[in-house]
Design a protein around this motif. Structure first.
Motif, PDB file in Angstrom:
ATOM      1  N   PRO A  73      -3.506   4.560   3.722  1.00  0.00           N
ATOM      2  CA  PRO A  73      -4.926   4.779   3.408  1.00  0.00           C
ATOM      3  C   PRO A  73      -5.634   3.451   3.168  1.00  0.00           C
ATOM      4  O   PRO A  73      -6.115   3.184   2.077  1.00  0.00           O
TER       5      PRO A  73
ATOM      6  N   TRP B 166       0.837  -1.191   0.000  1.00  0.00           N
ATOM      7  CA  TRP B 166       0.000   0.000   0.000  1.00  0.00           C
ATOM      8  C   TRP B 166       0.871   1.240   0.000  1.00  0.00           C
ATOM      9  O   TRP B 166       1.965   1.246   0.547  1.00  0.00           O
ATOM     10  N   ARG B 167       0.314   2.266  -0.603  1.00  0.00           N
ATOM     11  CA  ARG B 167       0.961   3.562  -0.480  1.00  0.00           C
ATOM     12  C   ARG B 167       0.958   3.953   0.981  1.00  0.00           C
ATOM     13  O   ARG B 167      -0.002   3.671   1.690  1.00  0.00           O
ATOM     14  N   PHE B 168       1.993   4.615   1.411  1.00  0.00           N
ATOM     15  CA  PHE B 168       2.022   5.092   2.785  1.00  0.00           C
ATOM     16  C   PHE B 168       2.824   6.379   2.842  1.00  0.00           C
ATOM     17  O   PHE B 168       3.593   6.679   1.929  1.00  0.00           O
TER      18      PHE B 168
END
Lengths: 396, 375
Positions: free
Chosen positions: A111, A90-92
């Motif tokens: 998110p 995931w993007r973080f």
């Protein structure tokens, strides 16, 4: 050696004596310089990557996903390269960004659309490919610090902390006319329940210590903090001889209060982590369990005439910290703070155990003849048994 | 007071009914601050507002950042079309001899943004060079081991026992070299890999690559057209958009499970940089699975179906009109499809990925960017 030489040598050059301090310091600096400049440790290097360590101290779930407060504990600054949630990248965002210095903290925001009531697992992948996992056993939105929460958490804290102590203290009039045997029995019962709390508190403290970042050296911190609080409170209570009566009751209240503070932190943290399904039976169980604490506080007071104000203060000292712990635990929480609070509580409880035992032995020829009596032994056993049995109500 | 729920893992503490009961107990609804979270997690807003189409197509579920291809020394997009055809010379009998130079090297590579992996490589890249020859040619591979461990090249194909690349037959000690030599047979989509022991460690470290033997049309007169389209360098082959894809994965913490899955090593590389495909030209993918620690891997194409040639050793498809195939470790094949035949195939992004969701989400996912013409 003449007489007037002696004062000269001891007094005269005090700064010269001080300057001798410079010799070991200079040696130390020289040794460190040698260690670094000669690359003495270089021979031991085997090309292995630095040891990395990462601890998650707080977990916040909200509308924006998951936020985690992580503390780096590597031998060198470490970099979080990627973040998985449930085996997916995931993007973080990291705040502050960049490598995590040893002992420093950063917020990691993902998110991630978490699912109410289900379990999630977060995995941090560092730039060396090492992974650190963190479980979210039950995803529930993290309570916001609103005034409603503040009040209702305080109420729950008061219910499990203050109410049982008050109920226990309410046994006071009934126990008033107690003879010396019953007195001893009740005091010994207090010792029994406190010994139970001591072991329980230490166990919890060590459990939290195990979950705190390794740089805090959890178990050692717990032992040192417990020892220090024990020594500090003992020296405090012994300033005017061994305490008895109201003073002893106050110390019992302090010990129990510190224990309750640590437990309050634990409950608050449980709320903050979303694992707060405290059922009615649990709350009732705790209340029943804690009533004995109130009786314990009342025991040293049976021979004197304390005022109602004293009772109120004692109840507040013993139970109030549960409320503070609830608030603190749910707002700002890290495992090492809970471990520290519980360790201080353990020290305080140990101090009270010593003081009550001393009180029971007072007036006897020696320690064993004062303590090895029927009321004391049965009382201690009763205290332990009551705590053990009522704890069954709440042990999961 | 013992047994407060300090062990947050215990599901046993949970229960909405109990929760409500304890809330009621203290006389305040939402006492635990959980009164309004029922729809709490709906509608996450994109934190990092990246508006490019492929990111939208996969939302927030993707690795963060980009891999430094220059530092790695190889670029997964370039790898798709990089065929190593060796150096051509002729044997006394007039047959073609292709000579390849391959070295083994230890090299730290970046397999996902910011994640370094201590790889063992062929020619400094993972996967190793995609070697391509024609059926019937003599193949000579001069293999030098500059690595820190013994290595070998074990080719899938017909060859003598001495050329097998197993211990005792072409296993090369550090600093040594060995020349493998054999005829290129049978035609197909094959692979080579290091066969030094322990096998799993050597393969997982990155020592593998595609080995494609094109069919010789002269030997297959009844299927000459198909053979010509497969033979590199012919006009029939030139209209195809051919790609080399090696499905691989990396266990970065050595726990026997992969942290990253990819095609051609870099997790999510073709998601972040979609593969341009011209709509009017057919697509052929040489696909091999060398994923270690998982028994199978798979390939699924969105919005389309393909013909599949298992092992590539036939000129007619072994599977027709499928949109997913699975491959065991070391299994491989050729996929053929086109976006030109269906009227629905508008230009745009067509995803491809393993259909093991876990592999997809750990990096084995990409996009074909179908365009009318290359810009």
């Amino acid at each position: 050696m003449s007489v007037d030489e002696t004062p000269q040598s001891s007094v005269a050059p005090s700064y010269a004596r001080l300057s001798w301090l410079l010799v070991p310091l200079a040696l130390l600096i020289g040794a460190l310089w040698w260690l670094v400049s000669s690359d003495l440790l270089g021979n031991f290097g085997n090309g292995a990557p630095p040891v990395e360590n990462l601890t998650v101290e707080r977990t916040i779930l909200d509308q924006n996903g998951i936020r985690l407060l992580v503390r780096g504990g590597g031998s060198e600054p470490m970099t979080i390269a990627q973040v998985q949630v449930d085996s997916a990248y995931w993007r973080f965002t990291q705040d502050p960004p960049g490598p995590l210095e040893r002992g420093s903290v950063a917020w990691i925001s993902v998110p991630f659309p978490w699912v109410l009531g289900e379990a999630h697992s977060v995995t941090f992948v560092t730039n060396t490919g090492a992974t650190f996992g963190h479980d979210i056993p039950v995803a529930v939105e993290t309570p916001q610090a609103s005034s409603l929460n503040f009040v209702s958490q305080g109420l729950l804290g008061a219910f499990v902390g203050i109410v049982p102590v008050v109920i226990g203290l309410a046994f006071f009039p009934a126990l008033r006319g107690a003879g010396p045997a019953l007195m001893k029995f009740l005091l010994a019962m207090t010792v029994g329940l406190l010994v139970f709390l001591l072991i329980d508190t230490l166990e919890d403290a060590l459990e939290f210590a195990g979950r705190s970042a390794s740089i805090f050296q959890g178990p050692m911190m717990v032992i040192l903090a417990a020892g220090a609080s024990f020594a500090f409170l003992l020296s405090l209570s012994r300033r005017q001889g061994a305490p008895s009566g109201l003073a002893l009751a106050t110390y019992i209240a302090i010990g129990i209060g510190l224990h309750n503070l640590g437990e309050g932190l634990a409950i608050g943290a449980a709320f903050a982590a979303g694992a707060a399904g405290l059922g009615t039976f649990l709350v009732m169980g705790f209340t029943l369990h804690n009533i004995t604490e109130g009786i314990g506080i009342a025991a040293p007071l049976l021979k004197i005439k304390p005022s109602l104000k004293h009772f109120a203060l004692l109840a507040l000292i013993a139970g109030g910290p549960a409320v503070i712990g609830m608030w603190a635990g749910s707002l700002a929480y890290a495992p090492h703070w809970s471990a520290l609070a519980l360790a201080i509580g353990a020290g305080a409880i140990a101090q009270v155990v010593v003081e009550i035992s001393a009180l029971l032995a007072r007036g006897s020829k020696d320690l064993s003849s004062g303590l090895m009596t029927k009321p004391v032994l049965t009382g201690t056993a009763t205290g332990l048994a009551i705590m053990y049995v009522t704890a069954m109500l709440v042990k999961i | 007071m013992s047994g407060w729920p300090v062990d947050l893992k215990r599901r046993g503490l949970m229960g909405a009914g109990l929760l409500a009961a304890s809330s009621a107990l203290v006389g305040a609804k939402g006492a635990l601050g959980q009164g309004d979270q029922v729809s709490g997690h709906q509608g996450h807003n994109s934190a990092a507002a990246d508006t490019s189409a492929h990111v939208n197509a996969h939302g927030e579920m993707i690795t963060v950042g980009d891999v430094d291809s220059a530092n790695n020394g190889f670029d997964p997009t370039a790898m798709l079309t990089e065929w190593d055809t060796g150096e051509v010379s002729y044997l006394p009998d007039g047959r073609k001899l292709r000579t390849f130079q391959v070295t083994a090297e230890d090299k730290e590579i970046e397999i996902a943004p910011g994640v370094k992996f201590p790889a063992w490589t062929f020619n400094g890249r993972v996967p190793g060079p995609a070697l391509r020859v024609t059926e019937g040619e003599r193949v000579r591979i001069v293999f030098k081991n500059f690595g820190s461990h013994p290595h070998s090249m074990h080719f899938h194909g017909f060859h003598a026992a001495r050329m097998d690349g197993i211990p005792g037959a072409g296993l090369v000690a550090p600093g040594e070299e060995f020349t493998y030599e054999f005829d290129a047979r049978p035609y197909g989509c094959h692979l080579y890999h290091c066969h030094a022991l322990p096998l799993a460690r050597h393969i997982h470290k990155g020592m593998y690559g595609l080995f494609v033997i094109d069919p010789d049309p002269a030997r297959h007169p009844e299927m000459a057209e198909a053979a010509k389209s497969r033979l590199l360098g012919t006009p029939e082959n030139a209209r195809w958009q051919e790609m080399a894809m090696v499905m691989n994965a990396f266990d970065t913490n050595f726990d026997g499970e992969n942290e990253f899955y990819a095609c051609n090593t870099i997790a999510h590389c073709y998601a972040k940089k979609p593969i341009k495909v011209v709509r009017s030209r057919p697509v052929r993918i040489y696909l091999v699975n060398v994923t270690e620690f998982d028994p199978i891997n798979s390939f699924h194409l969105h919005g389309n179906f393909f013909d599949y040639y298992d092992q590539g050793t036939t000129l007619t498809p072994t599977l027709k009109t499928v949109d997913i195939i699975m491959q065991c470790q070391a299994q491989r094949g050729i996929l053929e499809f086109t976006f030109a035949e269906q009227s629905d195939h508008e230009p745009g992004l067509y995803m491809f990925h393993a259909h093991q969701s876990e592999f997809t989400e750990l990096g084995w996912m990409g996009m074909f960017d179908v365009v009318e013409a290359l810009s």
